[in-house]
Enzyme design. Structure first.
Site, short mmCIF file in Angstrom:
data_model
loop_
_atom_site.label_atom_id
_atom_site.label_comp_id
_atom_site.label_asym_id
_atom_site.label_seq_id
_atom_site.Cartn_x
_atom_site.Cartn_y
_atom_site.Cartn_z
N LYS A 110 -16.11 54.92 53.88
CA LYS A 110 -16.42 55.20 55.29
C LYS A 110 -16.22 53.97 56.16
O LYS A 110 -15.57 54.04 57.21
CB LYS A 110 -17.87 55.66 55.41
N ASN A 111 -16.79 52.84 55.74
CA ASN A 111 -16.79 51.69 56.65
C ASN A 111 -15.42 51.02 56.75
O ASN A 111 -15.19 50.24 57.68
CB ASN A 111 -17.90 50.70 56.25
N ARG A 142 -21.56 54.46 66.12
CA ARG A 142 -21.61 53.08 66.55
C ARG A 142 -20.29 52.35 66.31
O ARG A 142 -19.89 51.49 67.09
CB ARG A 142 -22.73 52.40 65.78
N ARG A 169 -29.09 46.19 67.31
CA ARG A 169 -27.73 45.99 66.78
C ARG A 169 -26.85 45.41 67.88
O ARG A 169 -26.02 46.09 68.47
CB ARG A 169 -27.17 47.32 66.24
N ILE A 226 -23.93 43.21 69.94
CA ILE A 226 -22.50 43.00 69.67
C ILE A 226 -22.02 41.69 70.30
O ILE A 226 -20.85 41.51 70.60
CB ILE A 226 -21.60 44.18 70.13
N GLN A 237 -21.49 38.86 69.02
CA GLN A 237 -20.49 38.12 68.25
C GLN A 237 -19.09 38.76 68.40
O GLN A 237 -18.08 38.07 68.33
CB GLN A 237 -20.88 38.05 66.77
N ASP A 279 -26.93 48.44 52.44
CA ASP A 279 -26.79 49.90 52.47
C ASP A 279 -27.27 50.55 51.17
O ASP A 279 -27.48 51.76 51.12
CB ASP A 279 -25.33 50.30 52.77
N ILE A 302 -30.83 41.84 56.16
CA ILE A 302 -29.83 42.10 57.22
C ILE A 302 -30.46 42.78 58.44
O ILE A 302 -30.31 42.31 59.56
CB ILE A 302 -28.68 43.01 56.69
N ARG A 311 -22.78 62.19 57.74
CA ARG A 311 -21.93 61.19 58.40
C ARG A 311 -21.19 60.35 57.36
O ARG A 311 -20.16 59.76 57.68
CB ARG A 311 -22.80 60.23 59.24
C1 EPZ Z 1 -21.77 47.33 59.11
O1 EPZ Z 1 -22.51 47.40 60.32
C2 EPZ Z 1 -21.88 48.67 58.44
N1 EPZ Z 1 -21.35 49.68 59.34
C3 EPZ Z 1 -23.34 48.97 58.09
O2 EPZ Z 1 -23.36 50.16 57.33
C4 EPZ Z 1 -23.90 47.84 57.22
O3 EPZ Z 1 -25.28 48.04 57.04
C5 EPZ Z 1 -23.67 46.49 57.89
O4 EPZ Z 1 -22.27 46.32 58.23
C6 EPZ Z 1 -24.07 45.31 57.02
O5 EPZ Z 1 -23.36 45.36 55.81
C7 EPZ Z 1 -20.03 49.82 59.46
O6 EPZ Z 1 -19.24 49.13 58.82
C8 EPZ Z 1 -19.55 50.88 60.37
P1 EPZ Z 1 -23.11 43.62 61.03
P2 EPZ Z 1 -22.31 46.31 61.44
O7 EPZ Z 1 -22.41 43.33 62.29
O8 EPZ Z 1 -20.90 45.81 61.41
C9 EPZ Z 1 -26.37 41.00 63.41
C10 EPZ Z 1 -24.01 52.33 56.73
O9 EPZ Z 1 -25.09 52.79 56.31
N2 EPZ Z 1 -25.35 40.96 64.48
O10 EPZ Z 1 -22.58 43.05 59.77
O11 EPZ Z 1 -22.83 46.85 62.72
C11 EPZ Z 1 -26.94 42.40 63.23
O12 EPZ Z 1 -28.01 42.63 64.14
C12 EPZ Z 1 -24.01 51.32 57.87
O13 EPZ Z 1 -22.91 52.66 56.30
C13 EPZ Z 1 -25.56 40.15 65.58
O14 EPZ Z 1 -26.60 39.49 65.72
O15 EPZ Z 1 -23.29 45.19 60.87
C14 EPZ Z 1 -27.37 42.38 61.78
O16 EPZ Z 1 -28.64 41.78 61.68
C15 EPZ Z 1 -25.37 51.09 58.45
N3 EPZ Z 1 -24.60 40.12 66.57
C16 EPZ Z 1 -26.33 41.46 61.12
O17 EPZ Z 1 -25.73 40.72 62.19
C17 EPZ Z 1 -23.45 40.83 66.47
O18 EPZ Z 1 -22.62 40.73 67.39
C18 EPZ Z 1 -25.23 42.18 60.36
O19 EPZ Z 1 -24.63 43.18 61.19
C19 EPZ Z 1 -23.24 41.63 65.34
C20 EPZ Z 1 -24.21 41.68 64.36
#
Ligand code: EPZ
Length: 427
Positions: free
Chosen positions: A22-23, A93, A122, A124, A126, A305, A327, A397
């Site tokens: 999926k991801n 998202r 969550r 964005i 970064q 996850d 995380i 999903r």
């Molecule tokens: C991806 O989410 C996955 N989703 C998530 O899977 C997964 O839990 C996550 O990565 C961590 O492995 C998809 O790939 C679609 P991150 P993502 O940016 O990219 C912080 C599932 O169940 N952060 O790696 O949104 C954030 O708050 C889903 O399949 C910032 O601070 O996760 C978190 O604490 C749920 N600023 C950490 O980083 C940013 O700009 C990791 O988030 C971005 C993130």
């Protein structure tokens, strides 16, 4: 208003074939925009997040043809909009990946601002840091986020936090920028490497994916290609846990065992046996489950996850397990449901203390999010008696044909549609 009815207590046995990741899929579909031509994407999972991405592409003018159940031909030469339809982008998202792809190809992109979600804040920031480093500007108007640039230029980006989404979006933004981009402190998940491989198949020059530093040399033109998505590491892990939880014997096929190492290690520690083959693993469990501690961290650490699924498993292990969520701020919401099944779990912020109980009891439950929902399905499969799980759209999903796959393993699970209550129009 659909739900699952599960008569638990049967060990799962047999074989299950894992679908595409999926991801990876939700990033690769927007990335087809960069081809400006025809891509054939194979091994796409048939899940609602993928259909939402495909609808977004179609509404923006792409021509999408289904070649078979898991293969789409996508022609993005005819995209005629740089704004992702609001309603669709709010459904998932990961629609933020359209920002990077649209910015890269057309110099501007607009999507609905991703809201907070079940797992906690969550942000964005970064993603935007990467885009602005490349020369873009960003603004938020009426809940929509816009990015635009007259010209994108290679840059050095050091991420403040390791983010899957920001790493992928930065690669999308950089592939056509002028000069070299260096991305540091990046995520290393298998789907990061998959997206980089796909970009390279379309003519990009991305090196280092899977390590802490990714270098992208901007190219002038990209083109279509045929690409097959990697298997879903978390779907595979979910069936592995289900086999261990029910004391079963399941061959999990169409996987890359290397991607599953952190999960395999913890399952073995908890008392399951995992036998590795080239593209499959067999999970069996005969003896009692044993407590073990888990801390979720970015890849190659234990994946967040899988955290709810492992918590379910350890809720019936002998001894005390400490689960630390590294995380997300708010990923223990499903614990209340497990406690109603008889689990003994105390949550304090990002830490859960799990005192193993002899068994879980059936109960009516509600899926709070995708992986929490899958975890409750596994809990119900192990509980002797009938459990009901509501709000299963979360589960659908991310898990293709979950009912059919579990039935083939001998589970007694049915999906029923319930009529909506009167006056329940969507708000
Ligand atoms: C991806 O989410 C996955 N989703 C998530 O899977 C997964 O839990 C996550 O990565 C961590 O492995 C998809 O790939 C679609 P991150 P993502 O940016 O990219 C912080 C599932 O169940 N952060 O790696 O949104 C954030 O708050 C889903 O399949 C910032 O601070 O996760 C978190 O604490 C749920 N600023 C950490 O980083 C940013 O700009 C990791 O988030 C971005 C993130």
């Amino acid at each position: 208003m659909e739900k699952f009815i599960i008569q638990g207590g049967k060990p799962l046995t047999g074989e299950v074939t894992i679908s595409g990741a999926k991801n990876a899929a939700v990033a690769i579909l927007p990335a087809t925009i960069l081809a400006g031509g025809v891509c054939v994407i194979e091994n796409l999972p048939n899940i609602s997040d993928v259909s939402a991405s495909v609808r977004i592409l179609s509404e923006m003018g792409a021509k999408v043809t289904m070649l078979d159940k898991s293969t789409l031909e996508i022609d993005t030469s005819c995209i005629n909009s740089t704004a992702v339809p609001n309603e669709l982008s709010r459904q998932m998202r990961a629609s933020y990946y359209f920002l990077g792809a649209l910015l890269s190809r057309f110099g501007s992109g607009t999507v609905a601002m991703p809201g907070g979600c079940n797992l906690g804040p969550r942000p964005i920031d970064q993603h935007l840091k990467a885009f602005t480093s490349l020369g873009a500007t960003d603004s938020v108007e009426y809940g929509m986020i816009n990015v635009k640039a007259d010209k994108l230029e290679g840059a050095h980006v050091f991420f403040d936090t390791v983010s899957v989404g920001a790493t992928i979006n930065a690669m999308l933004g950089a592939v056509r920028a002028e000069g070299q981009t260096v991305l540091e402190n990046v995520a290393k998940e298998p789907h990061i490497v998959d997206v980089a491989n796909f970009l390279n198949m379309m003519g990009a020059d991305v090196r280092g994916a899977g390590t802490d530093v990714i270098k992208v040399r901007g190219v002038k033109k990209m083109h279509g290609c045929t690409y097959s998505i990697i298997p879903d590491q978390i779907e595979a892990g979910s069936y592995m846990v289900a086999a261990a939880m029910t004391g079963g014997n399941v061959l999990v096929k169409n996987i890359i065992p290397k991607h599953l190492e952190p999960i395999t290690a913890k399952l073995e520690r908890a008392g399951a046996m995992v036998e590795e083959f080239d593209e499959a693993v067999r999970v069996t469990r005969v003896g009692a489950l044993q407590a073990t501690n888990i801390k979720t961290t970015p890849h190659p650490g234990f994946p967040t996850d899988m955290q709810p699924l492992m918590t379910v498993l350890l809720s019936v292990a002998e001894g005390t397990s400490i689960i630390t969520e590294g995380i997300w701020e708010n990923r223990f919401r499903y614990v209340d449901e497990l406690v109603r099944m008889g689990a003994n779990i105390q949550v304090d912020g990002r830490v859960a203390v799990v005192e193993g109980v002899r068994e879980l009891l059936p109960a009516p439950m509600r899926a709070a999010d995708l992986r929490a929902g899958a975890a409750l399905v596994v809990a119900a499969l192990a509980a002797n008696g009938v459990s009901e799980i509501d709000e299963i759209s979360h589960i659908e999903r991310g898990y293709e044909d979950i009912v059919e796959k579990l039935q083939a393993l001998g589970a007694d699970i049915t999906r029923i549609e319930r009529p909506s209550p009167p006056n329940s129009a969507a708000v």
